[in-house]
Design a protein around this motif. Structure first.
Motif, PDB file in Angstrom:
ATOM      1  N   THR A 631       0.874  -1.044   0.079  1.00 24.81           N
ATOM      2  CA  THR A 631      -0.044  -0.020   0.062  1.00 24.81           C
ATOM      3  C   THR A 631       0.786   1.216  -0.021  1.00 24.81           C
ATOM      4  OG1 THR A 631      -1.669  -1.145   1.235  1.00 24.81           O
ATOM      5  CG2 THR A 631      -1.787   1.227   1.310  1.00 24.81           C
ATOM      6  N   ARG A 632       0.429   2.421  -0.809  1.00 28.46           N
ATOM      7  CA  ARG A 632       1.083   3.616  -0.829  1.00 28.46           C
ATOM      8  C   ARG A 632      -0.075   4.449  -0.457  1.00 28.46           C
ATOM      9  NH1 ARG A 632       4.896   0.991  -0.060  1.00 28.46           N
ATOM     10  NH2 ARG A 632       7.073   1.260  -1.133  1.00 28.46           N
ATOM     11  N   THR A 633       0.111   5.833   0.051  1.00 27.14           N
ATOM     12  CA  THR A 633      -0.770   6.907   0.016  1.00 27.14           C
ATOM     13  C   THR A 633      -0.323   8.159  -0.457  1.00 27.14           C
ATOM     14  OG1 THR A 633      -1.531   6.123   2.041  1.00 27.14           O
ATOM     15  CG2 THR A 633      -1.918   8.407   1.711  1.00 27.14           C
ATOM     16  N   LEU A 634      -0.744   8.837  -1.110  1.00 31.47           N
ATOM     17  CA  LEU A 634      -0.429  10.043  -1.769  1.00 31.47           C
ATOM     18  C   LEU A 634      -1.225  11.276  -1.288  1.00 31.47           C
ATOM     19  CD1 LEU A 634      -0.588   8.778  -5.581  1.00 31.47           C
ATOM     20  CD2 LEU A 634       1.404   9.944  -4.456  1.00 31.47           C
ATOM     21  N   LYS A 635      -0.586  12.415  -1.045  1.00 28.49           N
ATOM     22  CA  LYS A 635      -1.134  13.582  -0.469  1.00 28.49           C
ATOM     23  C   LYS A 635      -1.195  14.450  -1.817  1.00 28.49           C
ATOM     24  CE  LYS A 635      -0.502  15.369   3.639  1.00 28.49           C
ATOM     25  NZ  LYS A 635       0.103  16.075   4.766  1.00 28.49           N
ATOM     26  N   ASN A 636      -2.287  15.210  -1.851  1.00 28.18           N
ATOM     27  CA  ASN A 636      -2.401  16.452  -2.709  1.00 28.18           C
ATOM     28  C   ASN A 636      -1.967  17.680  -2.459  1.00 28.18           C
ATOM     29  OD1 ASN A 636      -3.139  17.636  -5.142  1.00 28.18           O
ATOM     30  ND2 ASN A 636      -4.946  18.352  -4.403  1.00 28.18           N
ATOM     31  N   VAL A 637      -0.986  18.091  -2.738  1.00 23.97           N
ATOM     32  CA  VAL A 637      -0.166  19.748  -2.454  1.00 23.97           C
ATOM     33  C   VAL A 637      -0.406  20.612  -3.317  1.00 23.97           C
ATOM     34  CG1 VAL A 637       1.402  18.376  -0.900  1.00 23.97           C
ATOM     35  CG2 VAL A 637       1.935  18.911  -3.163  1.00 23.97           C
ATOM     36  N   GLU A 658      -4.509  -0.884  -7.985  1.00 28.22           N
ATOM     37  CA  GLU A 658      -6.027  -0.443  -7.878  1.00 28.22           C
ATOM     38  C   GLU A 658      -6.204   0.379  -6.508  1.00 28.22           C
ATOM     39  OE1 GLU A 658      -8.431  -4.621  -7.997  1.00 28.22           O
ATOM     40  OE2 GLU A 658      -6.705  -4.660  -6.459  1.00 28.22           O
ATOM     41  N   PRO A 659      -6.968   1.672  -6.861  1.00 27.01           N
ATOM     42  CA  PRO A 659      -7.637   1.776  -8.316  1.00 27.01           C
ATOM     43  C   PRO A 659      -6.492   2.519  -9.378  1.00 27.01           C
ATOM     44  CG  PRO A 659      -8.026   3.552  -6.759  1.00 27.01           C
ATOM     45  CD  PRO A 659      -7.364   2.631  -5.863  1.00 27.01           C
ATOM     46  N   MET A 660      -6.999   2.327 -10.467  1.00 25.85           N
ATOM     47  CA  MET A 660      -6.088   3.150 -11.499  1.00 25.85           C
ATOM     48  C   MET A 660      -6.075   4.459 -11.699  1.00 25.85           C
ATOM     49  SD  MET A 660      -3.937   0.952 -13.047  1.00 25.85           S
ATOM     50  CE  MET A 660      -3.834   1.597 -14.784  1.00 25.85           C
ATOM     51  N   SER A 672      -5.446   6.455  -0.869  1.00 21.68           N
ATOM     52  CA  SER A 672      -4.507   5.230  -0.940  1.00 21.68           C
ATOM     53  C   SER A 672      -4.623   4.291  -1.991  1.00 21.68           C
ATOM     54  CB  SER A 672      -4.492   4.504   0.215  1.00 21.68           C
ATOM     55  OG  SER A 672      -4.332   5.298   1.493  1.00 21.68           O
ATOM     56  N   PHE A 673      -3.566   3.747  -2.351  1.00 17.14           N
ATOM     57  CA  PHE A 673      -3.691   2.780  -3.578  1.00 17.14           C
ATOM     58  C   PHE A 673      -2.827   1.383  -3.308  1.00 17.14           C
ATOM     59  CE2 PHE A 673      -0.282   5.454  -4.566  1.00 17.14           C
ATOM     60  CZ  PHE A 673       0.767   4.345  -5.178  1.00 17.14           C
ATOM     61  N   LYS A 674      -3.266   0.523  -3.970  1.00 16.02           N
ATOM     62  CA  LYS A 674      -2.665  -0.909  -3.631  1.00 16.02           C
ATOM     63  C   LYS A 674      -1.936  -1.371  -4.989  1.00 16.02           C
ATOM     64  CE  LYS A 674      -5.536  -2.816  -0.113  1.00 16.02           C
ATOM     65  NZ  LYS A 674      -4.539  -2.584   0.949  1.00 16.02           N
TER      66      LYS A 674
END
Length: 715
Positions: A631-637, A658-660, A672-674
């Motif tokens: 799993t990874r998580t992205l933050k919108n800046v 997932e998701p794309m 987050s996405f896997k």
């Protein structure tokens, strides 16, 4: 000095760092009363092991009492055994040595164009790093350098709590706001008192002045090195304040490094530059790893060099995930010094511009063996050793020597020669420009053989040397031959190095106590710069090794820095100290080892966290068996947007995301996405490389994917 060190070892004593884990005051700075109480407690703890408090006071040479909780002391073997049994002690490790990892750059990075700074440069928006405080752990500073002039600078920021050690006429100002030295760890390793000349923050080596000026030096017009690289020298943050912490003497001892980290945190730095490292060591037994963790916990960015071991993989240093580890690569500038023979053949060489010979005027060319002095061996003359040449046979000629060193040009100059051709002996040797005493061309082994063949096939061989600084016509970046590469020897799941930056032949300030050489200074290049990275060169080809083979993420991490893209990255992978503590949990650190990093007893997550789930901006799986999901998580800046995943799967590996698509509606929103990785039956047992890019059409957020299928024969 060596005999003293051997004697200390034979007697069974040595110097150690004793780390006591969490501070009673947490992450807040200690008061003077707290410091006094802590120092007294160290004396009592060690005194109980030595059966004498007075002996303990004599043994302790550092009390880390600001943000780091522990001390450094000279101990007998049995005392080490005794104190290591105490429950208060989180870690004890030897006072080991680390080693030093030793103008056009900013235009190459896109911060200026044709010598001018465009209005959209990150320099302008960041006000050239105004009032950011950059600390440098290195060999000290030459304070008189123009790079550290405070002309036109305002008052020192009120957050600064540091000071200036004024021994040896060292003076600070509103630019160079701090200069301190730490040598007690070095003294303990030597085993005898140091000469008073060691009590100085002044740099007599040059490495520290150079790295500090590269990170935060002011604009210095008319800078050049022996006529090469003319222009305006400046650091990455010309308006920043800088502070020097001298920790390197013969080497850079852990006890001194840790004391400097403790001081820098207390002083109020924003960024720490650390161009030194050692063999990979576990984090609780490594001064740089422990010191940098406390710095990061207090909001300080710590950037370290990847190392100068080059060659073999797995030798990258400074591998803790909370450290920004930087490899070294070239820029598009070349210090050409070419040889033109009498038959008009041209052979490309390198040298800093010391060429004062008339243009296109040929001079007699002689092989050094044919110009040897009487009673000198051909082998000695071949390498132009001191006093090996006959002045009558050399005067007025260009001399061809085998091997390459600055000393050879001195020998030829003393014998009356007008120029030198230095040919490498080994085909794989890397050519680097150096400052010579005569017009010099350093050529490859293959070209050297061709030149030698011309000398012996021509009755009157002649040549001339033509040199100039070439800019923009050179493919770059190319990975430096000395730059240490991965995989990470401690936790291969963490990709190291993180990134690459210019680190070859960088023009910046130097000490006046010694002359500069061709050195590596990669890490200071980007100290106050966030980044997005590229894996292609200025000729739209993959970044290459110095052998011009395609390099990979073990060489350059996520790629080469692009500072201007950092003004608007779109998305980021965010990490905080809690994430790093969970990382330590995932690699099996026990409560004692965890106490070296946490301010209070830390409860690891009840559900075993996977090391692969650390929210690192790269994805590395060193032993893929079957399939794995992480799993990874992205933050919108940035602004709201819809991002779509683009996958470049490593050869033999199936990658599913997932998701794309990820839709962000506001700033600071996290999604987050896997990622599922599966090894195909035909997958190689070697590492394979790919990547994942999240793009909204404007921003491209790239993560390397590095995977190695588990060997079927391994346990």
């Amino acid at each position: 000095m060596g005999s003293v060190l051997q004697l200390a070892h034979d007697k069974g004593n040595g110097s150690y760092v004793v780390y006591l884990g969490r501070n009673s005051h947490g992450s807040e700075s200690s008061s003077a009363l707290d410091i006094s109480k802590k120092t007294e407690s160290y004396h009592e703890l060690l005194g109980s092991c030595m059966k004498s408090k007075e002996k303990a006071k004599e043994a302790i040479f550092y009390s880390y009492s600001s943000y780091i909780n522990g001390f450094a002391a000279t101990l007998e073997d049995e005392e080490v055994d005794e104190i290591s049994k105490r429950p208060e002690v989180a870690s004890i490790f030897p006072n080991e040595e680390s080693e030093l990892h030793t103008t056009r750059s900013w235009e190459f990075l896109g911060l200026e164009r044709n010598g001018k700074i465009p209005p959209d440069s990150i320099w302008v928006k960041a006000r050239f790093g105004e009032d950011v405080i950059i600390g440098n752990l290195d060999t000290g500073v030459w304070p008189e350098s123009e790079s550290f002039s405070d002309e036109g600078m305002g008052p020192i920021p009120s957050k600064w709590k540091g000071y200036c050690d004024t021994n040896d006429r060292v003076k600070c100002n509103r630019k160079l706001i701090g200069a301190r030295y730490f040598n007690k760890g070095f003294q303990a390793s030597v085993g005898q008192p140091l000469d008073p000349s060691y009590n100085t923050a002044r740099d007599t080596d040059g490495h520290g002045t150079h790295t500090l000026a590269t990170a935060g030096g002011r604009f210095v017009s008319g800078a050049n090195f022996l006529g090469s690289a003319n222009g305006t020298a400046k650091g990455g943050s010309p308006n920043a304040r800088v502070a020097s912490y001298k920790v390197c003497w013969r080497g850079c001892n852990d006890a001194d490094v840790l004391a400097a980290f403790d001081a820098a945190i207390q002083d109020g730095v924003d960024i720490l530059s650390v161009s030194l490292g050692s063999r990979p060591r576990h984090y609780f037994g490594h001064g740089i790893s422990m010191g940098s963790f406390h710095a990061v916990k207090n909001g300080i960015l710590v950037a370290c060099s990847a190392g100068n071991s080059g060659g073999q993989g797995g030798r990258v240093s400074n591998v803790a995930p909370w450290i920004l580890t930087v490899a070294a690569s070239t820029i598009d500038r070349n210090f050409a010094s070419n040889v033109i023979l009498g038959n008009n053949r041209l052979f490309k060489g390198l040298s800093f511009n010391t060429n004062t010979l008339p243009a296109r005027k040929y001079y007699p060319l002689v092989y050094s063996v044919d110009a040897k002095a009487a009673n000198v061996s051909a082998l000695s003359a071949q390498s132009c050793s001191p006093e090996s040449l006959d002045p009558e046979k050399v005067k007025g000629k260009i001399v061809y020597c085998l091997h390459a060193s600055v000393e050879m040009s001195w020998v030829v100059a003393q014998a009356g020669g007008v120029g030198v051709i230095l040919a490498d002996q080994l085909p794989q040797a890397t050519i680097s420009p150096q400052a010579h005493f005569l017009p010099t061309a350093h050529v490859s082994a293959a070209d050297g053989l061709s030149i030698l063949a011309y000398i012996y096939s021509t009755r009157h061989p002649v040549a001339y040397i033509s040199g100039a600084t070439e800019v923009g016509a050179v493919a770059a970046p190319i990975m430096a031959s000395f730059s240490s590469s991965g995989p990470n020897a401690i936790n291969p799941e963490i990709l190291k190095p993180d990134i690459t930056a210019p680190g070859v032949d960088i023009l910046a300030a130097y000490t006046e106590a010694s002359g500069p050489t061709s050195q590596s200074f990669d890490k200071p290049i980007f100290h106050s710069i966030l980044y997005l990275a590229t894996t292609t060169s200025n000729v739209r080809q993959p970044i290459a090794t110095d052998f011009l083979q395609e390099s990979n993420p073990f060489d350059y991490g996520s790629g080469h820095i692009r500072p201007s893209r950092a003004m608007d990255p779109g998305l980021v992978y965010d990490l905080n100290p809690k994430d790093y503590l969970n990382f330590l949990c995932s690699i099996g650190y026990n409560a004692t080892e965890m106490s070296a990093f946490a301010d209070e007893p830390y409860n690891c997550p009840s559900k075993n966290s996977s090391l692969l789930d650390l929210n690192y901006p790269s994805i590395t799986v060193p032993n893929l068996s079957g399939k794995v999901t992480l799993t990874r998580t992205l933050k919108n800046v940035g602004t709201p947007g819809l991002y779509t995943a683009r996958i470049n799967a490593p050869e033999g590996i199936t990658v599913k995301v997932e998701p794309m698509r990820l839709k962000f509606n506001k700033t600071n929103e996290e999604k987050s996405f896997k990622v599922t990785l599966k090894a195909e039956e035909n997958a190689s047992d070697f590492y394979a490389f790919g990547g994942l890019v999240w793009s909204d059409g404007v921003h491209n957020v790239r993560s390397p994917i590095v995977v190695k299928k588990k060997d079927a024969g391994s346990a």
